[in-house]
Scaffold this motif. Structure first.
Motif, PDB file in Angstrom:
ATOM      1  N   VAL A  94       0.850  -1.190   0.000  1.00  0.00           N
ATOM      2  CA  VAL A  94       0.000   0.000   0.000  1.00  0.00           C
ATOM      3  C   VAL A  94       0.883   1.236   0.000  1.00  0.00           C
ATOM      4  CG1 VAL A  94      -1.764   1.293   1.253  1.00  0.00           C
ATOM      5  CG2 VAL A  94      -1.811  -1.213   1.241  1.00  0.00           C
ATOM      6  N   PRO A  95       0.773   2.100  -0.990  1.00  0.00           N
ATOM      7  CA  PRO A  95       1.605   3.303  -1.017  1.00  0.00           C
ATOM      8  C   PRO A  95       1.370   4.157   0.226  1.00  0.00           C
ATOM      9  CG  PRO A  95       0.488   2.978  -3.116  1.00  0.00           C
ATOM     10  CD  PRO A  95      -0.127   2.019  -2.139  1.00  0.00           C
ATOM     11  N   VAL A  96       2.448   4.719   0.733  1.00  0.00           N
ATOM     12  CA  VAL A  96       2.348   5.606   1.888  1.00  0.00           C
ATOM     13  C   VAL A  96       2.286   7.034   1.388  1.00  0.00           C
ATOM     14  CG1 VAL A  96       3.469   6.375   4.002  1.00  0.00           C
ATOM     15  CG2 VAL A  96       3.657   3.977   3.298  1.00  0.00           C
ATOM     16  N   THR A  97       1.289   7.770   1.796  1.00  0.00           N
ATOM     17  CA  THR A  97       1.164   9.163   1.360  1.00  0.00           C
ATOM     18  C   THR A  97       2.251  10.006   2.006  1.00  0.00           C
ATOM     19  OG1 THR A  97      -0.259   9.827   3.179  1.00  0.00           O
ATOM     20  CG2 THR A  97      -1.338   8.870   1.249  1.00  0.00           C
ATOM     21  N   SER A  98       2.552  11.122   1.377  1.00  0.00           N
ATOM     22  CA  SER A  98       3.580  12.008   1.912  1.00  0.00           C
ATOM     23  C   SER A  98       3.190  12.522   3.293  1.00  0.00           C
ATOM     24  CB  SER A  98       3.830  13.180   0.961  1.00  0.00           C
ATOM     25  OG  SER A  98       2.633  13.910   0.750  1.00  0.00           O
ATOM     26  N   ASP A  99       1.896  12.759   3.519  1.00  0.00           N
ATOM     27  CA  ASP A  99       1.434  13.223   4.820  1.00  0.00           C
ATOM     28  C   ASP A  99       1.711  12.174   5.894  1.00  0.00           C
ATOM     29  OD1 ASP A  99       0.603  15.577   3.754  1.00  0.00           O
ATOM     30  OD2 ASP A  99      -1.535  15.058   3.713  1.00  0.00           O
ATOM     31  N   ALA A 100       1.476  10.906   5.560  1.00  0.00           N
ATOM     32  CA  ALA A 100       1.730   9.835   6.523  1.00  0.00           C
ATOM     33  C   ALA A 100       3.211   9.731   6.838  1.00  0.00           C
ATOM     34  CB  ALA A 100       1.201   8.510   5.972  1.00  0.00           C
ATOM     35  N   LYS A 101       4.031   9.862   5.795  1.00  0.00           N
ATOM     36  CA  LYS A 101       5.484   9.805   6.012  1.00  0.00           C
ATOM     37  C   LYS A 101       5.928  10.949   6.923  1.00  0.00           C
ATOM     38  CE  LYS A 101       6.921   7.567   1.691  1.00  0.00           C
ATOM     39  NZ  LYS A 101       7.671   7.749   0.420  1.00  0.00           N
ATOM     40  N   GLU A 102       5.410  12.133   6.651  1.00  0.00           N
ATOM     41  CA  GLU A 102       5.795  13.298   7.447  1.00  0.00           C
ATOM     42  C   GLU A 102       5.367  13.130   8.894  1.00  0.00           C
ATOM     43  OE1 GLU A 102       5.176  18.158   7.501  1.00  0.00           O
ATOM     44  OE2 GLU A 102       4.465  16.957   5.807  1.00  0.00           O
ATOM     45  N   THR A 103       4.151  12.612   9.110  1.00  0.00           N
ATOM     46  CA  THR A 103       3.668  12.395  10.475  1.00  0.00           C
ATOM     47  C   THR A 103       4.558  11.405  11.207  1.00  0.00           C
ATOM     48  OG1 THR A 103       1.402  12.848   9.824  1.00  0.00           O
ATOM     49  CG2 THR A 103       1.717  11.597  11.856  1.00  0.00           C
ATOM     50  N   ARG A 104       4.955  10.338  10.512  1.00  0.00           N
ATOM     51  CA  ARG A 104       5.815   9.328  11.127  1.00  0.00           C
ATOM     52  C   ARG A 104       7.182   9.911  11.483  1.00  0.00           C
ATOM     53  NH1 ARG A 104       7.039   3.328   8.588  1.00  0.00           N
ATOM     54  NH2 ARG A 104       8.865   2.833   9.850  1.00  0.00           N
ATOM     55  N   LEU A 105       7.725  10.723  10.578  1.00  0.00           N
ATOM     56  CA  LEU A 105       9.019  11.342  10.858  1.00  0.00           C
ATOM     57  C   LEU A 105       8.918  12.300  12.034  1.00  0.00           C
ATOM     58  CD1 LEU A 105      10.353  12.025   7.251  1.00  0.00           C
ATOM     59  CD2 LEU A 105      11.283  10.412   8.908  1.00  0.00           C
ATOM     60  N   LEU A 106       7.842  13.075  12.084  1.00  0.00           N
ATOM     61  CA  LEU A 106       7.671  14.010  13.193  1.00  0.00           C
ATOM     62  C   LEU A 106       7.554  13.264  14.518  1.00  0.00           C
ATOM     63  CD1 LEU A 106       5.205  16.573  11.586  1.00  0.00           C
ATOM     64  CD2 LEU A 106       7.593  16.968  12.211  1.00  0.00           C
ATOM     65  N   LEU A 107       6.836  12.150  14.530  1.00  0.00           N
ATOM     66  CA  LEU A 107       6.725  11.336  15.735  1.00  0.00           C
ATOM     67  C   LEU A 107       8.087  10.813  16.157  1.00  0.00           C
ATOM     68  CD1 LEU A 107       3.526   9.079  15.487  1.00  0.00           C
ATOM     69  CD2 LEU A 107       4.115  10.719  17.293  1.00  0.00           C
ATOM     70  N   ARG A 108       8.812  10.288  15.196  1.00  0.00           N
ATOM     71  CA  ARG A 108      10.143   9.743  15.471  1.00  0.00           C
ATOM     72  C   ARG A 108      11.048  10.820  16.071  1.00  0.00           C
ATOM     73  NH1 ARG A 108      13.624   6.532  10.960  1.00  0.00           N
ATOM     74  NH2 ARG A 108      15.660   6.466  11.983  1.00  0.00           N
ATOM     75  N   ASP A 109      11.029  12.011  15.466  1.00  0.00           N
ATOM     76  CA  ASP A 109      11.868  13.102  15.964  1.00  0.00           C
ATOM     77  C   ASP A 109      11.457  13.516  17.371  1.00  0.00           C
ATOM     78  OD1 ASP A 109      13.209  13.087  13.568  1.00  0.00           O
ATOM     79  OD2 ASP A 109      12.162  14.827  12.734  1.00  0.00           O
TER      80      ASP A 109
ATOM     81  N   ARG B 152       4.936   1.403  19.264  1.00  0.00           N
ATOM     82  CA  ARG B 152       6.307   0.905  19.343  1.00  0.00           C
ATOM     83  C   ARG B 152       7.165   1.346  18.149  1.00  0.00           C
ATOM     84  NH1 ARG B 152       3.716  -2.866  22.347  1.00  0.00           N
ATOM     85  NH2 ARG B 152       4.877  -3.861  24.053  1.00  0.00           N
ATOM     86  N   THR B 153       6.553   1.522  16.979  1.00  0.00           N
ATOM     87  CA  THR B 153       7.354   1.786  15.774  1.00  0.00           C
ATOM     88  C   THR B 153       8.188   3.062  15.872  1.00  0.00           C
ATOM     89  OG1 THR B 153       5.840   0.549  14.352  1.00  0.00           O
ATOM     90  CG2 THR B 153       7.270   2.162  13.274  1.00  0.00           C
ATOM     91  N   PRO B 154       7.592   4.229  16.162  1.00  0.00           N
ATOM     92  CA  PRO B 154       8.449   5.420  16.285  1.00  0.00           C
ATOM     93  C   PRO B 154       9.417   5.325  17.452  1.00  0.00           C
ATOM     94  CG  PRO B 154       6.181   5.915  16.931  1.00  0.00           C
ATOM     95  CD  PRO B 154       6.164   4.569  16.292  1.00  0.00           C
ATOM     96  N   ILE B 155       9.061   4.580  18.498  1.00  0.00           N
ATOM     97  CA  ILE B 155       9.975   4.404  19.625  1.00  0.00           C
ATOM     98  C   ILE B 155      11.196   3.603  19.198  1.00  0.00           C
ATOM     99  CG2 ILE B 155      10.263   3.227  21.845  1.00  0.00           C
ATOM    100  CD1 ILE B 155       7.374   4.067  22.504  1.00  0.00           C
ATOM    101  N   ARG B 156      10.981   2.489  18.495  1.00  0.00           N
ATOM    102  CA  ARG B 156      12.117   1.678  18.059  1.00  0.00           C
ATOM    103  C   ARG B 156      12.980   2.451  17.066  1.00  0.00           C
ATOM    104  NH1 ARG B 156      13.260  -1.385  21.789  1.00  0.00           N
ATOM    105  NH2 ARG B 156      14.815  -2.232  20.345  1.00  0.00           N
ATOM    106  N   GLU B 157      12.355   3.213  16.180  1.00  0.00           N
ATOM    107  CA  GLU B 157      13.131   4.021  15.226  1.00  0.00           C
ATOM    108  C   GLU B 157      13.957   5.076  15.962  1.00  0.00           C
ATOM    109  OE1 GLU B 157      10.139   3.730  11.354  1.00  0.00           O
ATOM    110  OE2 GLU B 157      10.004   5.443  12.722  1.00  0.00           O
ATOM    111  N   ALA B 158      13.354   5.707  16.952  1.00  0.00           N
ATOM    112  CA  ALA B 158      14.075   6.720  17.729  1.00  0.00           C
ATOM    113  C   ALA B 158      15.230   6.099  18.498  1.00  0.00           C
ATOM    114  CB  ALA B 158      13.113   7.414  18.688  1.00  0.00           C
ATOM    115  N   LEU B 159      15.027   4.909  19.037  1.00  0.00           N
ATOM    116  CA  LEU B 159      16.092   4.239  19.792  1.00  0.00           C
ATOM    117  C   LEU B 159      17.276   3.888  18.894  1.00  0.00           C
ATOM    118  CD1 LEU B 159      13.974   1.917  22.122  1.00  0.00           C
ATOM    119  CD2 LEU B 159      15.301   3.930  22.811  1.00  0.00           C
ATOM    120  N   VAL B 160      16.997   3.504  17.654  1.00  0.00           N
ATOM    121  CA  VAL B 160      18.085   3.234  16.708  1.00  0.00           C
ATOM    122  C   VAL B 160      18.880   4.520  16.449  1.00  0.00           C
ATOM    123  CG1 VAL B 160      18.611   2.621  14.313  1.00  0.00           C
ATOM    124  CG2 VAL B 160      16.988   1.248  15.624  1.00  0.00           C
ATOM    125  N   ASP B 161      18.177   5.632  16.283  1.00  0.00           N
ATOM    126  CA  ASP B 161      18.867   6.922  16.113  1.00  0.00           C
ATOM    127  C   ASP B 161      19.738   7.227  17.330  1.00  0.00           C
ATOM    128  OD1 ASP B 161      17.578   7.256  13.703  1.00  0.00           O
ATOM    129  OD2 ASP B 161      16.061   8.641  14.479  1.00  0.00           O
TER     130      ASP B 161
END
Length: 219
Positions: free
Chosen positions: A3-18, A52-61
């Motif tokens: 399923v393609p991820v919209t740019s808005d969804a990507k941006e929201t995920r990045l903002l959460l991760r940050d 858990r997803t943005p948390i695990r991504e943040a922990l890798v950073d």
């Protein structure tokens, strides 16, 4: 099918991760999360209010920054600084900050130079009081201020990606026994004088000496 991820969804995920990365980073740096403390996914989810997803991504950073240790399928924990790495880490910061100072100091306005000189005074005051944690905190803030004023976007990004993780790893219990604090006091004062004079080369030399890099005097 994917399923393609919209740019808005990507941006929201990045903002959460940050945001999550920033919250965990702040908790490590201010001592809320202690060196060696295990980081439990369920507890982080409850605290941060995200999945858990943005948390695990943040922990890798944060692992890349040196603030977190991840052992897959075993544990995730706050990094525990190693005294044997204090001088190599200082020298690594010195290489970065030396270039920052060379670029930033000639660009400073008088007001900026005076503000940075006052920050140097805060470092010296903490040093004179023997409060070495405060020395670390004030020094990181000082050099990060120089970073923001150096006018070089790639250098700003490269330095800010790693400086806080490296500085955290200097927080060892026996730091007082590992560094020549008397010499460093003079180096802070030389950095202050160079900053006020707008002398980028002198500032670079003082900053490098402060970070335990071998320095050949000018002339």
């Amino acid at each position: 099918m994917p399923v393609p991820v919209t740019s808005d969804a990507k941006e929201t995920r990045l903002l959460l991760r940050d945001r999550v990365r920033g919250q965990i980073q702040e908790a490590i740096l201010d001592g809320t999360l202690l060196a060696g403390e295990r980081l439990n996914d369920d507890e982080l989810v409850a605290w941060l209010g995200v999945s858990r997803t943005p948390i695990r991504e943040a922990l890798v950073d944060l692992e890349h920054m040196g603030l977190v240790v991840i052992e897959p399928n075993r544990f995730t924990a706050v990094a525990d600084p190693d005294p044997a790495m204090v001088v190599p880490i200082l020298q690594t910061l010195g290489v970065l900050y030396g270039g920052v100072l060379r670029l930033a100091v000639p660009l400073l306005t008088k007001a900026e130079a005076k503000r940075l000189a006052a920050q140097v005074d805060s470092c010296v005051e903490a040093l004179d009081e023997g409060d070495f944690l405060s020395v670390n905190v004030h020094t990181v803030a000082l050099f990060d201020a120089f970073v923001g004023l150096c006018g070089n976007a790639p250098l700003i990004k490269a330095t800010r990606d790693i400086e806080f993780g490296l500085a955290y790893r200097l927080r060892v219990p026996n730091i007082v026994d590992l560094l020549p604090w008397g010499e460093m006091r003079q180096q802070y004062l030389e950095l202050k004088a160079a900053t006020l004079a707008g002398d980028g080369i002198a500032a670079e030399l003082a900053g490098e000496a402060l970070h335990q890099l071998p320095v050949t005097p000018r002339g």
